[in-house]
Design an enzyme around this catalytic site. Structure first.
Site, PDB file in Angstrom:
ATOM      1  N   GLY A 103       0.828  -1.199   0.000  1.00 42.45           N
ATOM      2  CA  GLY A 103       0.000   0.000   0.000  1.00 42.45           C
ATOM      3  C   GLY A 103       0.864   1.251   0.000  1.00 42.45           C
ATOM      4  O   GLY A 103       1.087   1.868   1.058  1.00 42.45           O
ATOM      5  N   SER A 155      -2.109  -3.886  -5.958  1.00 41.05           N
ATOM      6  CA  SER A 155      -2.167  -5.237  -6.529  1.00 41.05           C
ATOM      7  C   SER A 155      -2.407  -6.251  -5.411  1.00 41.05           C
ATOM      8  O   SER A 155      -1.827  -6.118  -4.331  1.00 41.05           O
ATOM      9  CB  SER A 155      -0.855  -5.606  -7.213  1.00 41.05           C
ATOM     10  OG  SER A 155      -0.369  -4.542  -7.993  1.00 41.05           O
ATOM     11  N   SER A 197       1.033   3.710  -3.274  1.00 42.45           N
ATOM     12  CA  SER A 197       0.490   4.783  -4.111  1.00 42.45           C
ATOM     13  C   SER A 197      -0.843   5.312  -3.590  1.00 42.45           C
ATOM     14  O   SER A 197      -1.663   4.560  -3.058  1.00 42.45           O
ATOM     15  CB  SER A 197       0.270   4.280  -5.533  1.00 42.45           C
ATOM     16  OG  SER A 197       1.425   3.686  -6.025  1.00 42.45           O
ATOM     17  N   GLU A 204      11.880  -4.311  -5.796  1.00 39.36           N
ATOM     18  CA  GLU A 204      10.879  -4.435  -6.866  1.00 39.36           C
ATOM     19  C   GLU A 204      11.522  -4.176  -8.232  1.00 39.36           C
ATOM     20  O   GLU A 204      11.313  -4.913  -9.187  1.00 39.36           O
ATOM     21  CB  GLU A 204       9.755  -3.425  -6.616  1.00 39.36           C
ATOM     22  CG  GLU A 204       8.575  -3.576  -7.555  1.00 39.36           C
ATOM     23  CD  GLU A 204       7.378  -2.715  -7.124  1.00 39.36           C
ATOM     24  OE1 GLU A 204       7.588  -1.700  -6.430  1.00 39.36           O
ATOM     25  OE2 GLU A 204       6.249  -3.086  -7.483  1.00 39.36           O
ATOM     26  N   GLU A 238       9.665   7.451 -16.956  1.00 43.95           N
ATOM     27  CA  GLU A 238      10.267   8.786 -16.755  1.00 43.95           C
ATOM     28  C   GLU A 238      11.006   8.820 -15.412  1.00 43.95           C
ATOM     29  O   GLU A 238      12.108   9.363 -15.312  1.00 43.95           O
ATOM     30  CB  GLU A 238       9.182   9.882 -16.784  1.00 43.95           C
ATOM     31  CG  GLU A 238       8.561  10.132 -18.144  1.00 43.95           C
ATOM     32  CD  GLU A 238       7.583   9.037 -18.576  1.00 43.95           C
ATOM     33  OE1 GLU A 238       7.058   8.313 -17.698  1.00 43.95           O
ATOM     34  OE2 GLU A 238       7.355   8.883 -19.784  1.00 43.95           O
TER      35      GLU A 238
END
Ligand SMILES: Cc1cc2nc3c(=O)[nH]c(=O)nc-3n(C[C@H](O)[C@H](O)[C@H](O)COP(=O)(O)OP(=O)(O)OC[C@H]3O[C@@H](n4cnc5c(N)ncnc54)[C@H](O)[C@@H]3O)c2cc1C
Length: 392
Positions: A130, A164, A132, A247, A375
């Site tokens: 958890g 997710s 974003s 990640e 980016e």
């Protein structure tokens, strides 16, 4: 680095290859493409992970003290390659094994390691991440979900998004703001939240693939014991960055074999469709072949670096950038090669490869967003790998 296997690595590979030959279920592709739904598929993957765990093959990269195999970096590469080569299903607890377990190992206290780690390996407890929020994705330090101390509990209020596995998860690694007066990076804390706690609400988000892999999470007066803080109060930024480096640095592992398999299938399809002599098709296939090889070698360099430092560094952003953008190019090429048939999903008898290319194309759009956008990866490479001035 020396890419030849040592006798120990060869023994590791052969033992694993033997185990996989005897244990990989043969019906995964059928189940994956079946109408059974996401929950049924996930249950299947949990059973598969349990089997790997019982065989001593879950979390090979984890230290032996915490139930892993203490595998070397090269052995981890071998593990991922052999899993892909055997067409083994993925494990269910992807985030627990790859990101959150390693974060607890690095920053958790003994009680937390004792409590959580073995259940991550066995898939008894599934984890989600958890981080974003609607106004804090790339700019994670701007997050607003707040946690206020009330006796020996934190009371959490706020919202997360793009979560997710939230629908399947028992636990969440949550980043919250514990000091609203501190500079953005300094007032954050990582806390482990039981998803069954009153006040936690999971709302699914439907994607263009038709699935609801992701969720919004709402927290309303959720009480979480202080003992669930990982790595110290207001020390959450370094813990969260540790998770993100895992990640970005390790998720591409094993993709080389999958990409090569997809590539070989596209060559076959080019022949079948009478397009193998088309100069544009040939150019694009040649480019993809070269790109996969570049990805493999860059990955080996990254793993070599991790094996020296012990943890993934900002160079993981190079890897993340390569695998995500390459997958999009491969999937785009598949659409061009297959023409209108590429649009058929697994519901259609005429779908190519049970609709795998249709699904792959749609799902690949998220690759350059998840785990940090392209980016952002380029910004990290610019400032932290190349030493250029920061862009903001
Ligand atoms: C498939 C998928 C799975 C996900 N799973 C999870 C999960 O489990 N848990 C979780 O917490 N989150 C998850 N996310 C969320 C993901 O981490 C964010 O979507 C991502 O970090 C981008 O944040 P954002 O969506 O808020 O976009 P924004 O940050 O609003 O970015 C919008 C656009 O602006 C660009 N941009 C922003 N800042 C800069 C800058 N400084 N320089 C240049 N360009 C910039 C971005 O590149 C992007 O193109 C997932 C996302 C996807 C797609």
């Amino acid at each position: 680095m020396d890419l030849n296997l040592t006798p120990q690595e060869t023994a590791f590979r052969d033992e694993l290859r033997g185990w996989l030959a005897a244990n990989v279920p043969k019906d995964w592709i059928k189940i994956r493409n079946s109408e059974g739904g996401m929950e049924a598929r996930f249950e299947y993957l949990k059973q598969w992970q349990k089997k790997l765990y019982d065989g001593g093959w879950a979390g090979v990269h984890w230290p032996k003290a915490y139930g892993g195999r203490g595998a070397s970096t090269m052995e981890v590469v071998i593990f991922n390659e052999e899993m892909a080569r055997a067409e083994a299903p993925p494990m269910a607890n992807v985030l627990g094994l790859g990101l959150i377990g390693p974060t607890i190992i690095a920053y958790g206290n003994d009680a937390q390691k004792q409590r959580y780690l073995s259940k991550i390996l066995s898939a008894e407890e599934i984890w989600c991440q958890g981080f974003s929020e609607p106004n804090a994705g790339s700019d994670l330090a701007n997050l607003r979900t707040e946690a206020k101390l009330d006796g020996d509990h934190y009371v959490i209020n706020g919202q997360k998004v793009w979560n997710s596995y939230g629908w399947a998860a028992h636990w969440c690694e949550l980043v919250v703001r514990t000091d609203p007066n501190a500079p953005p990076h300094k007032g954050l804390t990582v806390i482990l939240v039981d998803m069954k706690t009153p006040g936690v609400e999971v709302r699914p988000l439907r994607q263009m693939t038709g699935e609801t892999e992701f969720n919004e999470l709402f927290f309303r007066d959720v009480r979480v014991p202080v003992e669930n803080v990982v790595g110290g109060v207001n020390e959450g930024w370094k813990v969260a960055i540790g998770t993100l480096m895992h990640e970005r640095g390790t998720f591409g592992a094993g993709l080389t074999i999958t990409y090569k398999r997809n590539f070989n299938r596209l060559v076959e399809l080019a022949h079948q469709l009478g397009k193998a002599k088309d100069p544009i098709v040939r150019q694009k296939l040649g480019q993809i072949y070269a790109d996969i090889e570049i990805m493999r070698l860059t990955q080996m360099r990254q793993f070599s670096k991790i094996s020296q430092s012990g943890v993934p560094g900002p160079e993981g952003s190079v890897q993340k950038l390569i695998w995500s953008e390459l997958n999009q190019r491969v999937q785009q090429f598949a659409m061009e090669l297959l023409g209108p048939y590429a649009q058929l999903t697994n519901h259609s008898p005429d779908a190519v490869d049970d609709g795998m290319w249709n699904y792959g194309f749609l799902r690949s759009r998220g690759n350059t967003i998840e785990a940090g956008t392209s980016e952002i990866q380029r910004n990290i490479i610019g400032s932290m790998v190349l030493g250029l001035p920061k862009s903001y």
